[in-house]
Design an enzyme around this catalytic site. Sequence first.
Site, PDB file in Angstrom:
ATOM      1  N   ASP A 144       6.125   4.668  -1.618  1.00  0.00           N
ATOM      2  CA  ASP A 144       7.501   5.155  -1.489  1.00  0.00           C
ATOM      3  C   ASP A 144       8.523   4.456  -2.385  1.00  0.00           C
ATOM      4  O   ASP A 144       9.700   4.826  -2.412  1.00  0.00           O
ATOM      5  CB  ASP A 144       7.955   5.068  -0.019  1.00  0.00           C
ATOM      6  N   GLN A 176       0.847  -1.194   0.000  1.00  0.00           N
ATOM      7  CA  GLN A 176       0.000   0.000   0.000  1.00  0.00           C
ATOM      8  C   GLN A 176       0.885   1.248   0.000  1.00  0.00           C
ATOM      9  O   GLN A 176       0.399   2.362  -0.096  1.00  0.00           O
ATOM     10  CB  GLN A 176      -0.869   0.019   1.256  1.00  0.00           C
ATOM     11  N   ASN A 177       2.204   1.031   0.120  1.00  0.00           N
ATOM     12  CA  ASN A 177       3.110   2.167   0.241  1.00  0.00           C
ATOM     13  C   ASN A 177       3.404   2.784  -1.128  1.00  0.00           C
ATOM     14  O   ASN A 177       3.495   2.082  -2.127  1.00  0.00           O
ATOM     15  CB  ASN A 177       4.417   1.732   0.923  1.00  0.00           C
ATOM     16  N   HIS A 207      -1.410   1.457  -4.243  1.00  0.00           N
ATOM     17  CA  HIS A 207      -1.818   2.864  -4.098  1.00  0.00           C
ATOM     18  C   HIS A 207      -0.946   3.812  -4.928  1.00  0.00           C
ATOM     19  O   HIS A 207      -0.945   5.004  -4.686  1.00  0.00           O
ATOM     20  CB  HIS A 207      -1.801   3.267  -2.614  1.00  0.00           C
TER      21      HIS A 207
HETATM   22  N1  APR Z   1       6.982  -2.262  12.417  1.00  0.00           N
HETATM   23  C1  APR Z   1       5.812  -2.943  12.213  1.00  0.00           C
HETATM   24  N2  APR Z   1       4.608  -2.338  12.260  1.00  0.00           N
HETATM   25  C2  APR Z   1       4.575  -1.030  12.539  1.00  0.00           C
HETATM   26  C3  APR Z   1       5.745  -0.268  12.766  1.00  0.00           C
HETATM   27  C4  APR Z   1       6.987  -0.934  12.686  1.00  0.00           C
HETATM   28  N3  APR Z   1       8.129  -0.305  12.890  1.00  0.00           N
HETATM   29  N4  APR Z   1       5.366   1.021  13.002  1.00  0.00           N
HETATM   30  C5  APR Z   1       4.035   1.049  12.931  1.00  0.00           C
HETATM   31  N5  APR Z   1       3.539  -0.179  12.648  1.00  0.00           N
HETATM   32  C6  APR Z   1       2.156  -0.587  12.417  1.00  0.00           C
HETATM   33  C7  APR Z   1       1.128   0.172  13.203  1.00  0.00           C
HETATM   34  O1  APR Z   1       0.889  -0.492  14.444  1.00  0.00           O
HETATM   35  C8  APR Z   1      -0.084   0.137  12.289  1.00  0.00           C
HETATM   36  O2  APR Z   1      -0.844  -1.038  12.487  1.00  0.00           O
HETATM   37  O3  APR Z   1       1.898  -0.250  11.055  1.00  0.00           O
HETATM   38  C9  APR Z   1       0.530   0.067  10.883  1.00  0.00           C
HETATM   39  C10 APR Z   1       0.449   1.372  10.106  1.00  0.00           C
HETATM   40  O4  APR Z   1      -0.886   1.629   9.855  1.00  0.00           O
HETATM   41  P1  APR Z   1      -1.361   2.856   8.945  1.00  0.00           P
HETATM   42  O5  APR Z   1      -0.627   4.085   9.343  1.00  0.00           O
HETATM   43  O6  APR Z   1      -2.833   2.876   8.983  1.00  0.00           O
HETATM   44  O7  APR Z   1      -0.801   2.452   7.496  1.00  0.00           O
HETATM   45  P2  APR Z   1      -1.469   1.521   6.390  1.00  0.00           P
HETATM   46  O8  APR Z   1      -2.124   0.343   6.985  1.00  0.00           O
HETATM   47  O9  APR Z   1      -0.414   1.299   5.368  1.00  0.00           O
HETATM   48  O10 APR Z   1      -2.574   2.475   5.801  1.00  0.00           O
HETATM   49  C11 APR Z   1      -3.299   2.053   4.677  1.00  0.00           C
HETATM   50  O11 APR Z   1      -4.332   4.160   4.454  1.00  0.00           O
HETATM   51  O12 APR Z   1      -4.274   6.428   4.577  1.00  0.00           O
HETATM   52  C12 APR Z   1      -4.206   5.369   3.730  1.00  0.00           C
HETATM   53  O13 APR Z   1      -3.323   5.399   1.600  1.00  0.00           O
HETATM   54  C13 APR Z   1      -2.936   5.314   2.940  1.00  0.00           C
HETATM   55  O14 APR Z   1      -1.823   3.338   2.116  1.00  0.00           O
HETATM   56  C14 APR Z   1      -2.374   3.953   3.258  1.00  0.00           C
HETATM   57  C15 APR Z   1      -3.591   3.197   3.771  1.00  0.00           C
END
Ligand code: APR
Length: 236
Positions: free
Chosen positions: A102, A99-100, A114
């Site tokens: 980057d 979903q990243n 995404h």
């Molecule tokens: N290692 C493992 N997990 C981690 C770490 C880490 N160092 N740091 C944070 N996390 C976990 C958090 O606990 C959380 O569950 O990563 C998750 C990040 O969640 P989000 O910020 O919601 O990211 P994501 O799931 O990728 O979001 C999905 O939402 O806003 C949209 O388009 C954006 O692609 C994104 C989508």
Amino acid sequence: MRIPEKVIESIKGSSSIVALTGAGMSVESGIAPFRGKGGLWEKFDPEKYAHVGAFKRDPEKSWKLFRLQYAEISKAKPNPGHHALMELQKHGLEAVITQNIDGLHHNEEVVELHGNIFRSYCTGCGTKHDTGDFMEKSILCRCGAPVRPDVVLFGEPLSQASTSRSFQLCSRCDLMLVIGTSAVVHPAASLPFIAKQNGAKIIEINLEETPLTDGVADFSVFGEAGNLLPDILQAL
Ligand code: APR
């Protein structure tokens, strides 16, 4: 950290592994996640900056978010977790679905659900641009229409090609690693359910519990992806 033996055995016993990654995957590369403490959505209301309707109303406002994301992402390098996922290709990892936006995954097959922040295009004439060219200058293309990054905004569908490839990979893998995602944004969040329904084991790697932890995940390993993935690799 010691990785549970069952996790290692499951990976060893699998021949088709798919990884689904989210923002937590890139935290050790210095990129902030979206949700939770210190997350991007604490500073930027996604409805006001990252929704397609918000972009259409006020593209300059959305670019405040895009510029900040680009500035952070363009400085980042793959972390030991990304490197471990490359090595895991020798142990059955077929593809990474991320979903990243980057571009930090360099596996043979990476499905960027995404999009990718480095690419931009004009919303009027479709001309392709580099996002980095718009850090200071006007976001208007020569044709007069606003340029935008090639990323999926809220309220927009995912590309047909990336969705269908993800569904295909998830329906035939025998193990899915779900790494660093809060698993709340669909359709990405449905992929572990599809894999599970088709008989795959699900291993979750996250700092904390997610909606997958009770019920969908066969195993949840809690910690930083940048540390746990190299540990897993070493134990194989
Ligand atoms: N290692 C493992 N997990 C981690 C770490 C880490 N160092 N740091 C944070 N996390 C976990 C958090 O606990 C959380 O569950 O990563 C998750 C990040 O969640 P989000 O910020 O919601 O990211 P994501 O799931 O990728 O979001 C999905 O939402 O806003 C949209 O388009 C954006 O692609 C994104 C989508």
